[in-house]
Design a protein around this motif. Structure first.
Motif, PDB file in Angstrom:
ATOM      1  N   ILE A 256       0.833  -1.210   0.000  1.00  0.00           N
ATOM      2  CA  ILE A 256       0.000   0.000   0.000  1.00  0.00           C
ATOM      3  C   ILE A 256       0.869   1.262   0.000  1.00  0.00           C
ATOM      4  CG2 ILE A 256      -1.608   1.315   1.467  1.00  0.00           C
ATOM      5  CD1 ILE A 256      -3.037  -1.444   1.924  1.00  0.00           C
ATOM      6  N   GLU A 257       2.015   1.192   0.681  1.00  0.00           N
ATOM      7  CA  GLU A 257       2.897   2.373   0.695  1.00  0.00           C
ATOM      8  C   GLU A 257       3.639   2.559  -0.628  1.00  0.00           C
ATOM      9  OE1 GLU A 257       5.748   2.559   3.877  1.00  0.00           O
ATOM     10  OE2 GLU A 257       6.797   4.273   2.977  1.00  0.00           O
ATOM     11  N   HIS A 258       4.154   1.462  -1.201  1.00  0.00           N
ATOM     12  CA  HIS A 258       5.113   1.615  -2.297  1.00  0.00           C
ATOM     13  C   HIS A 258       4.531   1.452  -3.707  1.00  0.00           C
ATOM     14  CE1 HIS A 258       8.475   2.141   0.406  1.00  0.00           C
ATOM     15  NE2 HIS A 258       8.028   1.113   1.119  1.00  0.00           N
ATOM     16  N   THR A 259       3.289   1.006  -3.812  1.00  0.00           N
ATOM     17  CA  THR A 259       2.723   0.885  -5.173  1.00  0.00           C
ATOM     18  C   THR A 259       1.702   1.992  -5.452  1.00  0.00           C
ATOM     19  OG1 THR A 259       0.854  -0.551  -4.619  1.00  0.00           O
ATOM     20  CG2 THR A 259       2.981  -1.628  -5.021  1.00  0.00           C
ATOM     21  N   LYS A 260       1.618   2.947  -4.548  1.00  0.00           N
ATOM     22  CA  LYS A 260       0.660   4.055  -4.736  1.00  0.00           C
ATOM     23  C   LYS A 260       0.845   4.691  -6.109  1.00  0.00           C
ATOM     24  CE  LYS A 260      -1.315   5.981  -0.619  1.00  0.00           C
ATOM     25  NZ  LYS A 260      -1.216   4.764   0.178  1.00  0.00           N
ATOM     26  N   ASP A 261      -0.270   4.967  -6.751  1.00  0.00           N
ATOM     27  CA  ASP A 261      -0.262   5.654  -8.041  1.00  0.00           C
ATOM     28  C   ASP A 261       0.460   4.870  -9.139  1.00  0.00           C
ATOM     29  OD1 ASP A 261      -1.606   7.818  -6.865  1.00  0.00           O
ATOM     30  OD2 ASP A 261       0.302   8.611  -6.126  1.00  0.00           O
ATOM     31  N   ALA A 262       0.524   3.568  -8.985  1.00  0.00           N
ATOM     32  CA  ALA A 262       1.096   2.766 -10.077  1.00  0.00           C
ATOM     33  C   ALA A 262       0.255   2.961 -11.336  1.00  0.00           C
ATOM     34  CB  ALA A 262       1.109   1.291  -9.682  1.00  0.00           C
ATOM     35  N   ASP A 263       0.916   2.877 -12.472  1.00  0.00           N
ATOM     36  CA  ASP A 263       0.153   2.912 -13.723  1.00  0.00           C
ATOM     37  C   ASP A 263      -0.631   1.610 -13.859  1.00  0.00           C
ATOM     38  OD1 ASP A 263       1.129   5.440 -15.299  1.00  0.00           O
ATOM     39  OD2 ASP A 263       2.858   4.592 -14.248  1.00  0.00           O
ATOM     40  N   ILE A 264       0.068   0.497 -13.650  1.00  0.00           N
ATOM     41  CA  ILE A 264      -0.578  -0.816 -13.712  1.00  0.00           C
ATOM     42  C   ILE A 264      -0.265  -1.550 -12.408  1.00  0.00           C
ATOM     43  CG2 ILE A 264      -0.695  -3.037 -14.922  1.00  0.00           C
ATOM     44  CD1 ILE A 264      -1.656  -0.687 -16.627  1.00  0.00           C
ATOM     45  N   ALA A 265      -1.298  -1.975 -11.713  1.00  0.00           N
ATOM     46  CA  ALA A 265      -1.112  -2.734 -10.473  1.00  0.00           C
ATOM     47  C   ALA A 265      -1.798  -4.092 -10.640  1.00  0.00           C
ATOM     48  CB  ALA A 265      -1.701  -1.982  -9.284  1.00  0.00           C
ATOM     49  N   ILE A 266      -0.977  -5.126 -10.714  1.00  0.00           N
ATOM     50  CA  ILE A 266      -1.506  -6.492 -10.840  1.00  0.00           C
ATOM     51  C   ILE A 266      -1.411  -7.144  -9.473  1.00  0.00           C
ATOM     52  CG2 ILE A 266      -1.234  -8.729 -11.975  1.00  0.00           C
ATOM     53  CD1 ILE A 266       0.136  -7.298 -14.304  1.00  0.00           C
ATOM     54  N   HIS A 267      -2.534  -7.516  -8.935  1.00  0.00           N
ATOM     55  CA  HIS A 267      -2.564  -8.076  -7.577  1.00  0.00           C
ATOM     56  C   HIS A 267      -3.394  -9.340  -7.589  1.00  0.00           C
ATOM     57  CE1 HIS A 267      -3.183  -8.325  -3.213  1.00  0.00           C
ATOM     58  NE2 HIS A 267      -2.296  -7.351  -3.042  1.00  0.00           N
ATOM     59  N   GLU A 268      -2.978 -10.300  -6.780  1.00  0.00           N
ATOM     60  CA  GLU A 268      -3.787 -11.514  -6.695  1.00  0.00           C
ATOM     61  C   GLU A 268      -5.177 -11.202  -6.169  1.00  0.00           C
ATOM     62  OE1 GLU A 268      -4.380 -14.112  -3.657  1.00  0.00           O
ATOM     63  OE2 GLU A 268      -2.456 -13.783  -2.647  1.00  0.00           O
ATOM     64  N   CYS A 269      -6.149 -11.985  -6.634  1.00  0.00           N
ATOM     65  CA  CYS A 269      -7.550 -11.835  -6.255  1.00  0.00           C
ATOM     66  C   CYS A 269      -8.109 -13.254  -6.301  1.00  0.00           C
ATOM     67  CB  CYS A 269      -8.241 -10.906  -7.260  1.00  0.00           C
ATOM     68  SG  CYS A 269     -10.019 -10.725  -7.050  1.00  0.00           S
ATOM     69  N   PHE A 270      -8.103 -13.909  -5.147  1.00  0.00           N
ATOM     70  CA  PHE A 270      -8.407 -15.342  -5.132  1.00  0.00           C
ATOM     71  C   PHE A 270      -9.912 -15.572  -5.261  1.00  0.00           C
ATOM     72  CE2 PHE A 270      -7.464 -19.704  -3.500  1.00  0.00           C
ATOM     73  CZ  PHE A 270      -6.323 -19.922  -4.244  1.00  0.00           C
ATOM     74  N   LEU A 271     -10.279 -16.777  -5.641  1.00  0.00           N
ATOM     75  CA  LEU A 271     -11.709 -17.103  -5.724  1.00  0.00           C
ATOM     76  C   LEU A 271     -12.361 -16.876  -4.366  1.00  0.00           C
ATOM     77  CD1 LEU A 271     -12.234 -20.417  -7.746  1.00  0.00           C
ATOM     78  CD2 LEU A 271     -13.060 -18.146  -8.324  1.00  0.00           C
ATOM     79  N   PRO A 272     -13.594 -16.363  -4.348  1.00  0.00           N
ATOM     80  CA  PRO A 272     -14.296 -16.199  -3.077  1.00  0.00           C
ATOM     81  C   PRO A 272     -14.448 -17.556  -2.381  1.00  0.00           C
ATOM     82  CG  PRO A 272     -15.525 -15.197  -4.891  1.00  0.00           C
ATOM     83  CD  PRO A 272     -14.389 -15.935  -5.502  1.00  0.00           C
ATOM     84  N   PRO A 273     -14.392 -17.571  -1.049  1.00  0.00           N
ATOM     85  CA  PRO A 273     -14.477 -18.842  -0.318  1.00  0.00           C
ATOM     86  C   PRO A 273     -15.670 -19.708  -0.726  1.00  0.00           C
ATOM     87  CG  PRO A 273     -13.881 -17.067   1.165  1.00  0.00           C
ATOM     88  CD  PRO A 273     -14.162 -16.425  -0.154  1.00  0.00           C
ATOM     89  N   ALA A 274     -16.826 -19.095  -0.943  1.00  0.00           N
ATOM     90  CA  ALA A 274     -18.020 -19.908  -1.272  1.00  0.00           C
ATOM     91  C   ALA A 274     -17.815 -20.681  -2.575  1.00  0.00           C
ATOM     92  CB  ALA A 274     -19.245 -18.998  -1.371  1.00  0.00           C
ATOM     93  N   LEU A 275     -17.121 -20.071  -3.531  1.00  0.00           N
ATOM     94  CA  LEU A 275     -16.876 -20.771  -4.795  1.00  0.00           C
ATOM     95  C   LEU A 275     -15.833 -21.869  -4.623  1.00  0.00           C
ATOM     96  CD1 LEU A 275     -16.964 -17.861  -7.419  1.00  0.00           C
ATOM     97  CD2 LEU A 275     -18.630 -19.696  -7.098  1.00  0.00           C
ATOM     98  N   LEU A 276     -14.892 -21.664  -3.711  1.00  0.00           N
ATOM     99  CA  LEU A 276     -13.922 -22.732  -3.432  1.00  0.00           C
ATOM    100  C   LEU A 276     -14.637 -23.965  -2.870  1.00  0.00           C
ATOM    101  CD1 LEU A 276     -11.019 -20.662  -1.827  1.00  0.00           C
ATOM    102  CD2 LEU A 276     -10.944 -21.851  -4.030  1.00  0.00           C
ATOM    103  N   VAL A 277     -15.682 -23.714  -2.091  1.00  0.00           N
ATOM    104  CA  VAL A 277     -16.470 -24.825  -1.546  1.00  0.00           C
ATOM    105  C   VAL A 277     -17.316 -25.445  -2.658  1.00  0.00           C
ATOM    106  CG1 VAL A 277     -18.285 -25.456   0.090  1.00  0.00           C
ATOM    107  CG2 VAL A 277     -16.526 -23.791   0.759  1.00  0.00           C
ATOM    108  N   GLU A 278     -18.061 -24.596  -3.370  1.00  0.00           N
ATOM    109  CA  GLU A 278     -19.041 -25.114  -4.343  1.00  0.00           C
ATOM    110  C   GLU A 278     -18.386 -25.712  -5.576  1.00  0.00           C
ATOM    111  OE1 GLU A 278     -22.435 -21.820  -3.135  1.00  0.00           O
ATOM    112  OE2 GLU A 278     -21.663 -21.851  -5.185  1.00  0.00           O
ATOM    113  N   LYS A 279     -17.378 -25.043  -6.114  1.00  0.00           N
ATOM    114  CA  LYS A 279     -16.811 -25.495  -7.388  1.00  0.00           C
ATOM    115  C   LYS A 279     -15.668 -26.479  -7.193  1.00  0.00           C
ATOM    116  CE  LYS A 279     -17.554 -23.337 -10.978  1.00  0.00           C
ATOM    117  NZ  LYS A 279     -18.515 -23.548 -12.075  1.00  0.00           N
ATOM    118  N   GLN A 280     -14.960 -26.314  -6.075  1.00  0.00           N
ATOM    119  CA  GLN A 280     -13.748 -27.106  -5.935  1.00  0.00           C
ATOM    120  C   GLN A 280     -13.837 -28.146  -4.825  1.00  0.00           C
ATOM    121  OE1 GLN A 280     -10.525 -24.339  -6.674  1.00  0.00           O
ATOM    122  NE2 GLN A 280      -9.042 -25.958  -6.314  1.00  0.00           N
TER     123      GLN A 280
END
Ligand SMILES: [Zn+2]
Ligand SMILES: [Zn+2]
Length: 423
Positions: A256-280
């Motif tokens: 949060i401190e060092h990527t402020k105002d990045a042009d492109i910020a690629i961050h992990e975004c994991f499957l929501p827990p409910a989908l991990l239960v239902e789909k996996q």
């Protein structure tokens, strides 16, 4: 600058991919319409000329402008193998000619090959952590790269661990040991200059520490919080552009401190827990732990992006399907309303100071390796280890057809290579 939230449907290769991309409509170079042709003074279409505007990226067919950055998603999925999404990998190409690979997860070497780039230029890899979905194709890039004409050493950067055996150096050296037979088998059969590895292990605790600085490009690392000590995230800065890649991490103060105002910020975004239960089929306890404690959930991703406000937020590390995407996007949008792309493999992002353009690549599945950049040397047969007498004694030598293959090939290429004498 238009910062609308736009749900754009892009049809690629018979698959309709809903891609939530802020700025997409504002920046895409769409073909001129028939209506414009009818109303304007000049006809817009010729029956024999190609269209000049492109909605897709065709690898190897576009120059990069001197100040431009191009990012291609070569792996956006999960540790589970799947044809549609390889595991984590993003290629960053710069207008100065430099190219950088961030993570090389399982399956991603195939995606890199589809980009029709000489392997000599794919010689710099930055590994965020040592989960197989973030470095599992290092062997494929290493050995496969040699076979695909890389003449240069492979340069690898990765973090230390809490103990030496949890660090990148240990992992890469064991990978090389694992491939002892493979390496030995190639001696004398192919030139192995490209089989060298130049390894740079750096302190995983470094905060905004410079780990690479060449040719106007600076790459820094910050600690990440994920599963064990050791993981890091990366920040690349060049020509006034800032690219940030989380690899895997729980939301953290360093990002949060060092990527402020990045042009492109690629961050992990994991499957929501409910989908991990239902789909996996995960137990609820594990889905909640992995989905919100080991990883960053979609709503947590949104919080992170609201804190750093990048020009474009890119979410990856979930199976991005027609039935998961709406839920992931709904959860992200609970906490973030800025420009957003939900990554799939072969998404391409062109970045300049004034513009961000998101498209899909259309790849050639029949792609071949490109020629080497420098002259390719033949193998040195004296390096060949050879067989024991026992194995040699098993050869059935079809001398007539081998002779014919040598003669035909020599004739075609004006050479005079002779077959070995097996007698
Ligand atoms: Zn991981
Ligand atoms: Zn991961």
């Amino acid at each position: 600058m238009l910062k609308s939230k736009t749900l754009t449907c892009v049809a690629i290769g018979g698959v309709v991919l809903g891609v939530a991309v802020g700025l997409y409509l504002a920046t895409a170079e769409l073909p001129t319409t028939h209506a414009q042709g009818a109303q304007g003074s000049q006809p817009q279409f010729s029956p024999v000329k190609a269209l000049t505007a492109r909605e897709a990226y065709y690898p190897g067919t576009e120059d990069l402008a001197p100040g431009e950055m191009r990012i291609t998603a070569c792996g956006t999925g999960m540790p589970n193998a799947r044809p549609k999404q390889a595991a984590a990998c993003f290629l960053v190409e710069l207008g100065n000619g430099d190219k950088f690979i961030f993570d090389i997860g399982t399956g991603s070497a195939e995606r890199l090959s589809a980009l029709a780039i000489p392997m000599d230029y794919l010689d710099k890899v930055f590994i965020g952590h040592l989960h197989s979905d973030h470095f599992g194709d290092l062997d494929a890039l290493w050995v496969g790269g040699v076979i695909s004409n890389r003449q240069r050493p492979l340069r690898v950067w990765g973090p230390s661990g809490a103990t030496p055996e949890l660090g990148t150096k240990y992992a890469v050296e064991r990978m090389q040991e694992m491939l002892t037979w493979d390496t030995a088998s190639r001696l004398g059969n192919v030139n192995t200059r490209g089989q060298q590895i130049e390894l740079h292990e750096f302190d995983y605790k470094g905060i905004n520490q410079v780990i690479y600085q060449e040719n106007g490009v600076t790459i820094r690392s910050i600690p990440a919080i994920h599963a064990l000590d050791g993981p890091v995230s990366f920040i690349l800065e060049w020509n006034g552009l800032k690219f940030a890649f989380s690899s895997d991490t729980y939301p953290n103060k360093w990002w949060i401190e060092h990527t402020k105002d990045a042009d492109i910020a690629i961050h992990e975004c994991f499957l929501p827990p409910a989908l991990l239960v239902e789909k996996q089929g995960w137990p609820v306890q594990d889905a909640l732990n992995v989905g919100t404690q080991v990883h960053t959930s979609p709503a947590m991703f949104g919080k992170v992006m609201s804190s750093i406000k990048p020009r474009l937020a890119v979410a990856y590390h979930f199976f991005n399907d027609f039935d998961t995407r709406p839920e992931v996007e709904r959860l992200v949008r609970m906490t973030y309303d800025g420009p957003l792309a939900l990554a799939v493999d072969y998404m391409v992002i062109n970045v300049t100071k004034d513009d961000i353009k998101v498209r899909m690549a259309v790849i050639n599945e029949d792609v071949w390796p490109l020629p080497s950049v420098t002259a390719k040397l033949p193998a040195d047969p004296s390096e060949r280890i050879g067989f024991t007498e026992f194995i040699e004694s098993g050869r059935e030598v079809f001398a007539d057809v081998i002779q014919e293959a040598y003669e035909d090939t020599n004739k075609r290429f004006g050479t005079n290579v002779q077959p070995p004498d097996y007698r």
